[in-house]
Design an enzyme around this catalytic site. Structure first.
Site, PDB file in Angstrom:
ATOM      1  N   ASP A  36       0.874  -1.183   0.000  1.00 44.05           N
ATOM      2  CA  ASP A  36       0.000   0.000   0.000  1.00 44.05           C
ATOM      3  C   ASP A  36       0.905   1.225   0.000  1.00 44.05           C
ATOM      4  O   ASP A  36       1.452   1.595   1.041  1.00 44.05           O
ATOM      5  CB  ASP A  36      -0.890  -0.009   1.251  1.00 44.05           C
ATOM      6  CG  ASP A  36      -1.656   1.314   1.392  1.00 44.05           C
ATOM      7  OD1 ASP A  36      -2.554   1.403   2.236  1.00 44.05           O
ATOM      8  OD2 ASP A  36      -1.332   2.271   0.655  1.00 44.05           O
TER       9      ASP A  36
ATOM     10  N   HIS B 199      -4.870  12.132  13.858  1.00 43.16           N
ATOM     11  CA  HIS B 199      -5.925  12.129  12.829  1.00 43.16           C
ATOM     12  C   HIS B 199      -7.140  11.316  13.263  1.00 43.16           C
ATOM     13  O   HIS B 199      -8.213  11.451  12.680  1.00 43.16           O
ATOM     14  CB  HIS B 199      -5.400  11.522  11.519  1.00 43.16           C
ATOM     15  CG  HIS B 199      -4.290  12.298  10.901  1.00 43.16           C
ATOM     16  ND1 HIS B 199      -4.411  13.611  10.490  1.00 43.16           N
ATOM     17  CD2 HIS B 199      -3.005  11.950  10.653  1.00 43.16           C
ATOM     18  CE1 HIS B 199      -3.262  14.025   9.987  1.00 43.16           C
ATOM     19  NE2 HIS B 199      -2.385  13.049  10.077  1.00 43.16           N
TER      20      HIS B 199
ATOM     21  N   HIS C 217       1.130  17.439   9.071  1.00 37.93           N
ATOM     22  CA  HIS C 217      -0.260  17.199   8.666  1.00 37.93           C
ATOM     23  C   HIS C 217      -1.203  17.815   9.697  1.00 37.93           C
ATOM     24  O   HIS C 217      -0.880  17.891  10.885  1.00 37.93           O
ATOM     25  CB  HIS C 217      -0.539  15.703   8.579  1.00 37.93           C
ATOM     26  CG  HIS C 217       0.305  14.983   7.587  1.00 37.93           C
ATOM     27  ND1 HIS C 217       1.517  14.398   7.929  1.00 37.93           N
ATOM     28  CD2 HIS C 217       0.145  14.765   6.257  1.00 37.93           C
ATOM     29  CE1 HIS C 217       2.051  13.835   6.848  1.00 37.93           C
ATOM     30  NE2 HIS C 217       1.246  14.052   5.822  1.00 37.93           N
TER      31      HIS C 217
HETATM   32  N1  LIG Z   1      -3.274  10.631  -1.119  1.00 42.54           N
HETATM   33  C1  LIG Z   1      -3.467  10.122   0.226  1.00 42.54           C
HETATM   34  C2  LIG Z   1      -2.265  10.456   1.064  1.00 42.54           C
HETATM   35  C3  LIG Z   1      -2.504   9.990   2.512  1.00 42.54           C
HETATM   36  N2  LIG Z   1      -1.392  10.390   3.348  1.00 42.54           N
HETATM   37  C4  LIG Z   1      -1.600  10.008   4.725  1.00 42.54           C
HETATM   38  C5  LIG Z   1      -0.613  10.731   5.601  1.00 42.54           C
HETATM   39  C6  LIG Z   1      -0.807  10.352   7.045  1.00 42.54           C
HETATM   40  C7  LIG Z   1       0.094  11.207   7.935  1.00 42.54           C
HETATM   41  C8  LIG Z   1       0.085  10.686   9.354  1.00 42.54           C
HETATM   42  C9  LIG Z   1       0.833  11.632  10.315  1.00 42.54           C
HETATM   43  O1  LIG Z   1       2.171  11.827   9.921  1.00 42.54           O
HETATM   44  O2  LIG Z   1       0.233  12.918  10.355  1.00 42.54           O
HETATM   45  C10 LIG Z   1       0.807  11.026  11.702  1.00 42.54           C
HETATM   46  F1  LIG Z   1       1.374  11.872  12.568  1.00 42.54           F
HETATM   47  F2  LIG Z   1      -0.437  10.796  12.101  1.00 42.54           F
HETATM   48  F3  LIG Z   1       1.477   9.893  11.708  1.00 42.54           F
HETATM   49 ZN   LIG Z   2       2.245  13.875   9.836  1.00 39.86          ZN
END
Ligand SMILES: NCCCNCCCCCC(O)(O)C(F)(F)F
Ligand SMILES: [Zn+2]
Length: 634
Positions: free
Chosen positions: A22, A137, A176
Site C-alpha cells: 500500500d 488524525h 499534517h
Molecule cells: N493521497 C493520500 C495520502 C494519505 N497520506 C496520509 C498521511 C498520514 C500522515 C500521518 C501523520 O504523519 O500525520 C501522523 F502523525 F499521524 F502519523
Molecule cells: Zn504527519
C-alpha cells in the site's frame, strides 16, 4: 519546581506493521520507533532521562474520546487473518490493521497517560513518549491517517478529569493537520489547539476546508482552535520561528496553560518525503525551549509522524536534549520568513483578532514591515561568518539531505559544559542557587585594575565601580572560554558593567554581541561598529541618543494586563535578536521597577535560545538577581 525528563518507550509498539502493499501507508514503518530510540542511545541521552514504563490504556480511558463501536471494531481485529484485516482497513482513509495493532494502540495511549501522570505528579518536570501508531488524525468513530486512537486528545481529557485542569495547550507541529484533535475540542474553550500543516490551498491531504486559518473553533470554543496552513512547501527555520513569535507564543502566554502537550510529528523537518519542508533538526530544540517557558515547564511531548529516519532521529534527539535543559544549538541561515508564510501568519492573526487581547490593538501590517526590517537588519549586519551555503533543493535526492545532515549535525550535539550557570554569590544568595550553579570567586583587585584600567579607563572613573566589575568579568571570562553557559552578576551600575562586558567580549573575538538594556539607564555609546546590536527597552526616549543601525530602542510602557510586554518580547525582541544571530548575549537590567520580575525572567529564559545559551546578565537590583538566578536552572 520538579526536575528530570521522562522517556517512555516500549519496543512492543514496533510490532504493528503493514502486511500488504500500500504505497500510501508503507512509510509508517516500525523502524521509525527503533531507530529514534537507537539515536537517543548513541547520543547518551537515554541514560540521562528518567525511564517510565508504558502501560496499556484502559478501555475506559479510550472511551473518554472514542465511541464504543470504534473500540469494538479495533478490538475485533486482533484475531483476524490478513484478508479480513485488509477489508476492515479499507473502511478508513489511509489506515492499516495488523493483528497487533489494537495492542500497540493501547500501549501508545497508556504510554501517553503515563507521561501525563509523571509530569502532573511532579515525578519529572517534562518528558517524551515514543509511540506507534500515532494519534492526531483519529476521530471519535474512525481510524484515519495511520492513527487508531487519538493519544493526545485522550491525554487532554484524562488530565482534565484526573487533575481538574481547566487550560491545556496542545501544539501540533506535525506537517499534517490533526483534524481529529480539532473535531474533538472545537467547542471546548479549556483546550487550545494549535496546528500548522502543509495545505497548499487545500491540495494537500487531508485536503479539508476546515484545516484553513478561518476555522477558529465553534460556540464557546471560538478562538481556541488555531490553524496555520503552509501554502507552499520548502518552509524553513525562519518560517517556523516566525509562526511561534507572531502566532502561537503570544496566544499561549495569554492563555497561560496549566499543561502543554505536543503532537510531535517530525515530518515537518528537512528531508521528509511527506512534508517536503526545509527546517533543520535544531529548530525543534528552539520550539521545545519556547514551550518549556509555559505551565511551569510541565511539557509532554508525544511522537506523531516523521518518515525520514535520519531526520526523524536527529529531531527527536534535539527535542530530548532540550527537555533535559541542555543549551540550545544556534540557528543559522536566512532569518526572514518567506512571503507565503507571512501571508498565512497575517491571515490567522486577522481571523483570531476578535478573540485575543494581545491582538486587540495590533494592526497586522506591523508584521509585513517587521519581516522586511529583519531583512534590513540582516543586511546591516551582513558580516555573518560565511556559513556553508548548503542549498537543499526539495526534490527527493535524500543523499544530499543525508550529506547536509551529516555536515550540519556533526558539531551541533556538542558536549555540554559541566556547569550551566555561574554567579557571584552575594551573601545569602546560595539558597537561591540550584544544584548545578557554581559560585565563581571574584577577581582580585590588582587583576581587575590591570585588565580594566588599560583598556576601559575611559569608561570607569571611581574605584568602587572598578570593584563591581570584578564579579562580572570573572563570570564573563568563564563564559567566553565556554567553561560555563551563562552567568549573573550584581552591579551598582548595570549599564556601565554591560559596556565593559561588551568591550571585553568583542576584544575576546566575539563578533556579534547582542546587548539588551532593560529599564531607563544612560547607555554609553557603543564604539564597536557592527560588532554588536543594542536593544534598549526603556520607558522614555534617550535624550540625544544617536540612533544608529546597531541600536534599537523600544519605547514601551507596561499597561494593565502586562500582555504588552509579552508581545513586545515575542513579537519584536526575539525576531530581531534571532535575525541578528548573536554569539553572545548581554542583558543589563536597570533599577527601574516598571518591568515585572516575571517579565525579566521570561526575557532571560527566552533569550537562552540564542548564542548557544551564552548569556551574561548584569542586574542592578538584588531582588531581580535572585529571582533571575533561580530561573536559570530551567
Ligand atoms: N493521497 C493520500 C495520502 C494519505 N497520506 C496520509 C498521511 C498520514 C500522515 C500521518 C501523520 O504523519 O500525520 C501522523 F502523525 F499521524 F502519523
Ligand atoms: Zn504527519
Amino acid at each position: 519546581m520538579a526536575s528530570g525528563t521522562a522517556l517512555i518507550y516500549d519496543e512492543k509498539m514496533a510490532t504493528h506493521k503493514l502486511l500488504w502493499s500500500d504505497p500510501i501507508c508503507d512509510i509508517e514503518v516500525p523502524e521509525r520507533l527503533s531507530s529514534s530510540y537507537e539515536q537517543l542511545k548513541s547520543y547518551h541521552l537515554v541514560e540521562r532521562c528518567v525511564p517510565v514504563p508504558a502501560r496499556e490504556g484502559s478501555e475506559e480511558e479510550i472511551l473518554l474520546v472514542h465511541s464504543l463501536e470504534h473500540l469494538e471494531v479495533a478490538k475485533s481485529t486482533q484475531t483476524m487473518n490478513e484478508e479480513e484485516l485488509k477489508r476492515v482497513s479499507e473502511n478508513y482513509d489511509a489506515f492499516f490493521f495488523h493483528p497487533s495493532t489494537y495492542h500497540c494502540a493501547r500501549l501508545a495511549v497508556g504510554a501517553t497517560l503515563q507521561l501525563v501522570d509523571a509530569v502532573m505528579s511532579g515525578e519529572v518536570r517534562n518528558g517524551m513518549a515514543l509511540v506507534r501508531p500515532p494519534g492526531h488524525h483519529s476521530q471519535r468513530n474512525a481510524a484515519n491517517g495511520f492513527c487508531l486512537f487519538n493519544n493526545v486528545a485522550i491525554a487532554a481529557e484524562y488530565a482534565k478529569l484526573k487533575y481538574g485542569l481547566q487550560r491545556i495547550l496542545i501544539v501540533d507541529w506535525d506537517v499534517h493537520h490533526g483534524q481529529g484533535i480539532q473535531y474533538i475540542f472545537e467547542e471546548d474553550p479549556s483546550v487550545l489547539y494549535f496546528s500548522w500543516h502543509r495545505y497548499e490551498h487545500q491540495e494537500f491531504w487531508p485536503s479539508l476546508k476546515e484545516s484553513d486559518y478561518d476555522a477558529v473553533g465553534l460556540g464557546k470554543g471560538k478562538g481556541f482552535n488555531i490553524n496555520l496552513p503552509w501554502n507552499k512547501v520548502g518552509m524553513g527555520n525562519s518560517d517556523y520561528l516566525a509562526a511561534f513569535f507572531h502566532v502561537l507564543l503570544p496566544m499561549a502566554f495569554e492563555f497561560d496553560p496549566e499543561l502543554v502537550i505536543v503532537s510531535s510529528g517530525y515530518d515537518s523537518g528537512i528531508g521528509d518525503p511527506e512534508g517536503q519542508m526545509n527546517a533543520t533538526p535544531e529548530v525543534f530544540a528552539h520550539l521545545t525551549h519556547f514551550l518549556m517557558q509555559l505551565a511551569n515547564g510541565k511539557l509532554c511531548v508525544i511522537l506523531e509522524g516523521g518518515y525520514h529516519l535520519k531526520s526523524l532521529g536527529e529531531s527527536v534527539c534535539m527535542t530530548v536534549k532540550t527537555l533535559l535543559g541542555d543549551p540550545v544549538p544556534q540557528i543559522t541561515g536566512e532569518m526572514a520568513p518567506c512571503l507565503s508564510a507571512v501571508e498565512s501568519i497575517q491571515n490567522v492573526r486577522a481571523a483570531h483578532k476578535p478573540y485575543w487581547k494581545w491582538l486587540a490593538y495590533e494592526d497586522t501590517s506591523f508584521l509585513q514591515n517587521l519581516s522586511t526590517k529583519s531583512h534590513l537588519l540582516k543586511k546591516a549586519n551582513s558580516n555573518t561568518s560565511t556559513e556553508h551555503e548548503t542549498k537543499i533543493t526539495n526534490n527527493n535526492n535524500t543523499v544530499k539531505v543525508e550529506r547536509f545532515l551529516e555536515l550540519h549535525m556533526k558539531n551541533i550535539l556538542f558536549p555540554v559544559p559541566p556547569i550551566k550557570t555561574a554567579t557571584i554569590g552575594s551573601e545569602g544568595s546560595e539558597h537561591f542557587l540550584s544544584e548545578h550553579v557554581q559560585l565563581v570567586k571574584e577577581m582580585d583587585k590588582t587583576e581587575i585594575k590591570s585588565l580594566v584600567s588599560g583598556f576601559y579607563a575611559d569608561l570607569v572613573e571611581e574605584d568602587k565601580i572598578l570593584l563591581s566589575l570584578g564579579s562580572m568579568l570573572a563570570i564573563l571570562d568563564k563564559i567566553l572560554k565556554k567553561e560555563v553557559c551563562n552567568g549573573i552578576a550584581a552591579s551598582p551600575t548595570a549599564a556601565l558593567s554591560a559596556a565593559v562586558a561588551l568591550r571585553h567580549s568583542v576584544r575576546f573575538g566575539f563578533q556579534r554581541v547582542l546587548c539588551v538594556f532593560v529599564g531607563d539607564m544612560q547607555i554609553t555609546p557603543n564604539t564597536e561598529d557592527g560588532k554588536m546590536l543594542i536593544i534598549n527597552i526603556c520607558e522614555k526616549e534617550q535624550p540625544g541618543k544617536t540612533s544608529c543601525k546597531h541600536c534599537i530602542s523600544l519605547n514601551w510602557k507596561e499597561d494593565a494586563e502586562g500582555n504588552d510586554f509579552f508581545s513586545a518580547v515575542l513579537g519584536f525582541i526575539l525576531p530581531v535578536a534571532y535575525s541578528y544571530q548573536p554569539n553572545l548575549t548581554v542583558i543589563a537590567v536597570g533599577p527601574n521597577r516598571s518591568l515585572g520580575i516575571s517579565g525579566i525572567s521570561l526575557l532571560v529564559a527566552l533569550l537562552q535560545g540564542l548564542a548557544e545559551s551564552r548569556i551574561v546578565a548584569v542586574i542592578e537590583h538584588p531582588v531581580v538577581l535572585s529571582t533571575t538566578v533561580s530561573l536559570c536552572d530551567l
